[in-house]
Write a protein that holds these residues in place. Structure first.
Motif, PDB file in Angstrom:
ATOM      1  N   SER A   9       0.846  -1.195   0.000  1.00 52.22           N
ATOM      2  CA  SER A   9       0.000   0.000   0.000  1.00 52.22           C
ATOM      3  C   SER A   9       0.882   1.246   0.000  1.00 52.22           C
ATOM      4  CB  SER A   9      -0.905   0.003   1.239  1.00 52.22           C
ATOM      5  OG  SER A   9      -0.109   0.152   2.398  1.00 52.22           O
ATOM      6  N   GLY A  10       0.271   2.391  -0.329  1.00 51.32           N
ATOM      7  CA  GLY A  10       1.008   3.665  -0.307  1.00 51.32           C
ATOM      8  C   GLY A  10       1.605   3.926   1.064  1.00 51.32           C
ATOM      9  N   LEU A  11       0.858   3.594   2.104  1.00 48.82           N
ATOM     10  CA  LEU A  11       1.342   3.800   3.473  1.00 48.82           C
ATOM     11  C   LEU A  11       2.589   2.948   3.740  1.00 48.82           C
ATOM     12  CD1 LEU A  11       0.831   5.041   6.308  1.00 48.82           C
ATOM     13  CD2 LEU A  11      -0.506   2.993   6.853  1.00 48.82           C
ATOM     14  N   GLN A  12       2.529   1.675   3.346  1.00 49.92           N
ATOM     15  CA  GLN A  12       3.685   0.784   3.558  1.00 49.92           C
ATOM     16  C   GLN A  12       4.912   1.289   2.801  1.00 49.92           C
ATOM     17  OE1 GLN A  12       1.510  -2.867   2.482  1.00 49.92           O
ATOM     18  NE2 GLN A  12       2.266  -3.797   4.371  1.00 49.92           N
ATOM     19  N   ILE A  13       4.695   1.736   1.569  1.00 45.74           N
ATOM     20  CA  ILE A  13       5.810   2.210   0.745  1.00 45.74           C
ATOM     21  C   ILE A  13       6.392   3.502   1.317  1.00 45.74           C
ATOM     22  CG2 ILE A  13       6.403   3.150  -1.543  1.00 45.74           C
ATOM     23  CD1 ILE A  13       4.399   1.096  -2.721  1.00 45.74           C
ATOM     24  N   GLY A  14       5.498   4.438   1.659  1.00 44.93           N
ATOM     25  CA  GLY A  14       5.958   5.712   2.224  1.00 44.93           C
ATOM     26  C   GLY A  14       6.768   5.505   3.494  1.00 44.93           C
ATOM     27  N   TRP A  17      10.427   3.900   2.939  1.00 46.45           N
ATOM     28  CA  TRP A  17      11.519   4.790   2.499  1.00 46.45           C
ATOM     29  C   TRP A  17      11.806   5.870   3.537  1.00 46.45           C
ATOM     30  CZ3 TRP A  17      14.332   2.300  -0.645  1.00 46.45           C
ATOM     31  CH2 TRP A  17      13.777   1.452  -1.600  1.00 46.45           C
ATOM     32  N   LEU A  18      10.772   6.300   4.280  1.00 49.98           N
ATOM     33  CA  LEU A  18      10.991   7.280   5.342  1.00 49.98           C
ATOM     34  C   LEU A  18      11.910   6.688   6.423  1.00 49.98           C
ATOM     35  CD1 LEU A  18      10.263  10.007   6.700  1.00 49.98           C
ATOM     36  CD2 LEU A  18       8.333   8.840   7.799  1.00 49.98           C
ATOM     37  N   THR A 158      10.447  -2.270  -8.213  1.00 51.70           N
ATOM     38  CA  THR A 158       9.353  -1.450  -8.764  1.00 51.70           C
ATOM     39  C   THR A 158       8.160  -1.443  -7.820  1.00 51.70           C
ATOM     40  OG1 THR A 158      10.055  -2.301 -10.901  1.00 51.70           O
ATOM     41  CG2 THR A 158       8.017  -1.035 -10.865  1.00 51.70           C
ATOM     42  N   ARG A 159       7.856  -2.605  -7.238  1.00 48.38           N
ATOM     43  CA  ARG A 159       6.637  -2.652  -6.418  1.00 48.38           C
ATOM     44  C   ARG A 159       6.830  -2.005  -5.055  1.00 48.38           C
ATOM     45  NH1 ARG A 159       5.291  -8.889  -5.003  1.00 48.38           N
ATOM     46  NH2 ARG A 159       6.858  -9.248  -3.402  1.00 48.38           N
ATOM     47  N   MET A 160       8.079  -1.623  -4.710  1.00 50.12           N
ATOM     48  CA  MET A 160       8.284  -0.848  -3.496  1.00 50.12           C
ATOM     49  C   MET A 160       8.151   0.655  -3.807  1.00 50.12           C
ATOM     50  SD  MET A 160       8.358  -1.000  -0.398  1.00 50.12           S
ATOM     51  CE  MET A 160       8.235  -2.291   0.784  1.00 50.12           C
TER      52      MET A 160
END
Ligand code: HEM
Ligand code: HEM
Length: 165
Positions: A9-14, A17-18, A158-160
């Motif tokens: 999900s966007g949350l997991q990806i964000g 990397w944070l 890519t999927r990350m």
């Protein structure tokens, strides 16, 4: 545990990397915390740089702890996609172990920092192992991701970057 998803999900990806940026900064500034607690213990003046970066180490570390707890809950509730490509079960197991190790280490390290800060100075030596341990884990994990992406060409990296519901 839900694992049958198409991607992160966007949350997991964000948050992924944070946390990488926060951990790298944390490792870079960590020596200031050692200088600060040593000076306080010896009753000498805390050097200005350590007086600035020491508290940053404190709050950045607690923020990493909080984010990792949130990430762990999200991971347990919404799961992760199955491994990309058709990799051997042994390699898939190694990757999964490495992922869970990150959760354990990034929750245990800030807690050990708090324990060292609030009394048990001896724990500070164990806490300091965070640098070699984390750098080793990050290098292995990043090499595996790059290998999958550019040699096996299975889209792991890519999927990350591309969120999926
Ligand atoms: C993921 C989070 C953290 C990482 C990666 C980390 C990493 C490190 C590292 C590598 C050192 C050794 C620095 C040197 O070479 O001298 C250190 C020292 C220290 N850190 Fe952290 N730290 C984290 C969170 C925290 C937190 C939340 C606290 C809470 C106050 C904390 C308190 C300390 C203290 C007191 C020292 C000095 C230990 C001593 O020398 O006795 N750290 N940290
Ligand atoms: C502090 C540094 C890092 C931590 C703590 C970390 C942690 C994790 C964790 C726990 C996962 C599993 C997914 C999840 O549960 O959220 C994951 C997946 C992933 N990470 Fe990292 N990571 C770090 C650095 C990196 C770096 C530097 C790269 C790439 C160069 C990278 C690339 C990836 C990729 C591509 C995935 C997806 C793997 C898959 O889909 O099977 N990570 N990471």
């Amino acid at each position: 545990m839900a694992t049958h998803r198409n991607g992160y999900s966007g949350l997991q990806i964000g948050l992924h990397w944070l946390v990488l940026v926060m951990v790298l900064v944390q490792i870079l500034i960590a020596e200031n915390m050692t200088e600060m607690v040593d000076a306080i213990e010896e009753g000498t003046a805390v050097p200005p740089e350590a007086a600035f970066w020491g508290p940053v180490h404190y709050w950045l570390g607690i923020s990493i702890l909080a984010i990792m707890v949130v990430r762990l809950i999200v991971r347990l509730v919404s799961g992760a996609p199955a491994h990309a490509g058709d990799q051997s079960p042994a390699l898939v197991a190694i990757a999964a172990t490495l992922h869970w190790t990150f959760y354990v280490v990034l929750i245990a390290v800030p807690i050990s920092g708090l324990v060292a800060y609030y009394g048990l100075a001896d724990v500070g030596d164990i806490h300091g192992l965070a640098r070699p341990v984390l750098l080793t884990l990050i290098v292995l994990h990043a090499l595996a991701a790059l290998y999958n992406q550019f040699v096996r060409k299975d889209g792991t990296l890519t999927r990350m970057f591309r969120p999926q519901a």
